[in-house]
Design a protein around this motif. Structure first.
Motif, PDB file in Angstrom:
ATOM      1  N   GLU A 186       0.829  -1.210   0.000  1.00  7.53           N
ATOM      2  CA  GLU A 186       0.000   0.000   0.000  1.00  7.53           C
ATOM      3  C   GLU A 186       0.860   1.255   0.000  1.00  7.53           C
ATOM      4  O   GLU A 186       0.553   2.238  -0.688  1.00  7.53           O
ATOM      5  N   GLU A 187       1.945   1.243   0.757  1.00  5.89           N
ATOM      6  CA  GLU A 187       2.853   2.388   0.756  1.00  5.89           C
ATOM      7  C   GLU A 187       3.536   2.543  -0.609  1.00  5.89           C
ATOM      8  O   GLU A 187       3.711   3.664  -1.110  1.00  5.89           O
ATOM      9  N   ALA A 188       3.914   1.414  -1.212  1.00  3.29           N
ATOM     10  CA  ALA A 188       4.578   1.475  -2.515  1.00  3.29           C
ATOM     11  C   ALA A 188       3.666   2.087  -3.573  1.00  3.29           C
ATOM     12  O   ALA A 188       4.086   2.961  -4.338  1.00  3.29           O
ATOM     13  N   VAL A 189       2.408   1.637  -3.627  1.00  3.32           N
ATOM     14  CA  VAL A 189       1.515   2.183  -4.661  1.00  3.32           C
ATOM     15  C   VAL A 189       1.153   3.634  -4.357  1.00  3.32           C
ATOM     16  O   VAL A 189       0.918   4.434  -5.279  1.00  3.32           O
ATOM     17  N   SER A 190       1.154   3.997  -3.076  1.00  2.59           N
ATOM     18  CA  SER A 190       0.941   5.401  -2.726  1.00  2.59           C
ATOM     19  C   SER A 190       2.077   6.264  -3.267  1.00  2.59           C
ATOM     20  O   SER A 190       1.855   7.357  -3.805  1.00  2.59           O
ATOM     21  N   ARG A 191       3.303   5.758  -3.143  1.00  4.01           N
ATOM     22  CA  ARG A 191       4.444   6.495  -3.692  1.00  4.01           C
ATOM     23  C   ARG A 191       4.401   6.564  -5.214  1.00  4.01           C
ATOM     24  O   ARG A 191       4.767   7.596  -5.809  1.00  4.01           O
ATOM     25  N   LEU A 192       3.980   5.468  -5.863  1.00  7.38           N
ATOM     26  CA  LEU A 192       3.965   5.435  -7.318  1.00  7.38           C
ATOM     27  C   LEU A 192       2.936   6.407  -7.910  1.00  7.38           C
ATOM     28  O   LEU A 192       3.017   6.754  -9.095  1.00  7.38           O
ATOM     29  N   ALA A 193       1.985   6.822  -7.104  1.00  8.76           N
ATOM     30  CA  ALA A 193       0.965   7.757  -7.592  1.00  8.76           C
ATOM     31  C   ALA A 193       1.590   9.045  -8.108  1.00  8.76           C
ATOM     32  O   ALA A 193       0.980   9.748  -8.943  1.00  8.76           O
ATOM     33  N   VAL A 194       2.805   9.369  -7.665  1.00 11.27           N
ATOM     34  CA  VAL A 194       3.468  10.586  -8.116  1.00 11.27           C
ATOM     35  C   VAL A 194       3.733  10.551  -9.624  1.00 11.27           C
ATOM     36  O   VAL A 194       3.872  11.588 -10.265  1.00 11.27           O
ATOM     37  N   LEU A 195       3.797   9.363 -10.184  1.00  9.20           N
ATOM     38  CA  LEU A 195       4.073   9.238 -11.615  1.00  9.20           C
ATOM     39  C   LEU A 195       2.930   9.784 -12.472  1.00  9.20           C
ATOM     40  O   LEU A 195       3.148  10.194 -13.607  1.00  9.20           O
ATOM     41  N   ARG A 196       1.739   9.763 -11.924  1.00 12.82           N
ATOM     42  CA  ARG A 196       0.553  10.199 -12.678  1.00 12.82           C
ATOM     43  C   ARG A 196       0.393  11.722 -12.637  1.00 12.82           C
ATOM     44  O   ARG A 196      -0.301  12.301 -13.465  1.00 12.82           O
ATOM     45  N   SER A 197       1.022  12.349 -11.671  1.00  7.58           N
ATOM     46  CA  SER A 197       0.803  13.780 -11.466  1.00  7.58           C
ATOM     47  C   SER A 197       1.589  14.619 -12.486  1.00  7.58           C
ATOM     48  O   SER A 197       2.526  14.155 -13.091  1.00  7.58           O
TER      49      SER A 197
END
Length: 414
Positions: free
Chosen positions: A403-414
């Motif tokens: 869950e923490e990893a996918v939360s961090r990966l969300a930055v790629l979409r921004s």
């Protein structure tokens, strides 16, 4: 029945202690860089990046949770009770019996525990010893499915064989049967399969397994099957190729305890098959590790006899972790290729500017605080372009870590 012959592989085993021979063999396997130094792997590079940046490491396939308490306690008890010296060369009798019982219980396979099984230092040693034992020389070919686990090419090169590959292409990663038939010839000594498959997460369809058996019979080849993810297939029970008609007499089946029981550091694996082939493998194995894991062997015997609920639960828990990881990857902008089994989810990063997956992965720890592995790490140079945007993420971590990893990966979409 495929012939049994192993002098060439055995000679290479002894040659490997000679520096010149080792360098020639290692260079052929891609183990040395152009200046003769040991070539670093992408796995070591990415793990170092995780340590340097504090990134979450979804690159290497090891769990961050311990396995079942009964298995851990059995290892502690074995150490306390003195199981700390060399075990028998083939493995302790109780583990050999447990492996035989396991194969009969889950798959209906009848395996003689005294003549048809060897306990090894993980599946990697089982594979290496098998290829060293059964390869006759440079005219022999080993057919593998590409992408492939990196030790396959190294073991084939160390044994002096020529590697021939059959591509597995997205999205389903099933081989084209015509390409498979073209790759298997009378020079094929071994057809090596990994099912469920690392790194793609594919499970081979029944018609693929049947065609492998047909081609092995036609060309008198040996089937070597790496089934370390056998209890981690998500949609249907695993089907060992040795259960297909005509397969058992020419198949060596390899598995291990590491993935099933979250004990990758114990390195307890095994190989079973026809007694004459197993004897050939044992002839080489005894000069590799000789024996290993004395207190862990009785513990794995306990694990293999656990109730069905444990095995069903292990697959269900991992499938749920893949769902969490996959949903987060999609939310971040990846195109996810959902796995059918195993530890790994493959995702396409092209839409995120990751057409060069290796460069994307090298930037990812600093960019998003996550480590992953490009699929190009598992393919030959000639096919790198076919897999250039694909990335492998490990789902075998705690839910909160995913869950923490996918939360961090969300930055790629921004």
């Amino acid at each position: 029945m495929a012939k049994v012959s192993f002098p060439y592989g055995l000679s290479l085993l002894f040659m490997s202690v000679v520096p010149g021979a080792w360098r020639r063999t290692a260079a052929g396997a891609g183990l040395l860089s152009s200046d003769g130094a040991v070539a670093p792997t992408i796995f070591a590079e990415m793990s170092a990046a995780a340590a340097r940046t504090g990134a979450i490491n979804l690159g290497q396939g090891f769990p961050d949770e311990d396995g079942p308490a009964e298995v851990l306690e059995a290892a502690r008890a074995a150490i306390a009770n003195g199981a700390n010296q060399y075990p028998p060369g083939r493995g302790i009798p109780d583990l050999l019996s447990a492996i035989s019982e396991h194969q009969r219980r889950f798959y209906g396979l009848q395996v003689d525990p005294e003549r048809e099984i060897i306990v090894t230092a993980g599946a990697t040693e089982a594979l290496t010893a098998t290829l060293l034992a059964l390869i006759d020389g440079a005219d022999d070919e080993v057919v593998v499915f590409e992408p492939y686990y990196d030790s396959y090419a190294a073991a084939a090169a160390l044994a002096g064989a020529t590697l021939r590959t059959v591509p597995l292409r997205a999205p389903d990663f099933q081989p084209d049967l015509e390409q498979l038939a073209a790759a298997v010839t009378d020079r094929t000594r071994i057809i090596l399969i990994n099912d469920p498959h690392n790194p793609t997460g594919a499970v081979f369809r029944r018609e693929v397994l049947a065609e492998i058996v047909r081609l092995a019979e036609k060309h008198d080849a040996i089937i070597v099957t790496d089934e370390v993810y056998e209890h981690l297939a998500f949609h249907a029970p695993h089907t060992p190729i040795a259960t297909l008609p005509g397969a058992a007499a020419r198949t060596l089946t390899i598995s291990s305890a590491g993935k099933t029981f979250s004990a990758t550091g114990w390195k307890i694996g095994w190989v079973h098959g026809p007694a004459d082939l197993i004897t050939a493998v044992l002839t080489v194995k005894q000069y590799l590790t000789y024996v290993n894991g004395s207190p862990f062997q009785p513990a794995i015997a306990v694990g293999l006899r656990l109730d069905d609920s444990f095995f069903d639960g292990a697959a269900a828990v991992l499938a749920r972790k893949h769902e969490i990881l996959g949903a987060g990857l999609r939310a971040a902008g990846f195109d996810v290729l959902a796995p059918e089994g195993g530890y790994f989810t493959v995702a396409d990063a092209t839409a995120l500017g990751g057409a060069d997956a290796a460069a994307f992965c090298r930037a990812l720890p600093d960019r998003a605080g996550v480590v992953a592995i490009p699929l190009t790490a598992f393919v030959s140079d000639v096919r790198r372009g076919e897999y250039s945007g694909l990335i492998r993420f490990a789902a075998c971590k705690r839910v909160e870590v995913l869950e923490e990893a996918v939360s961090r990966l969300a930055v790629l979409r921004s």
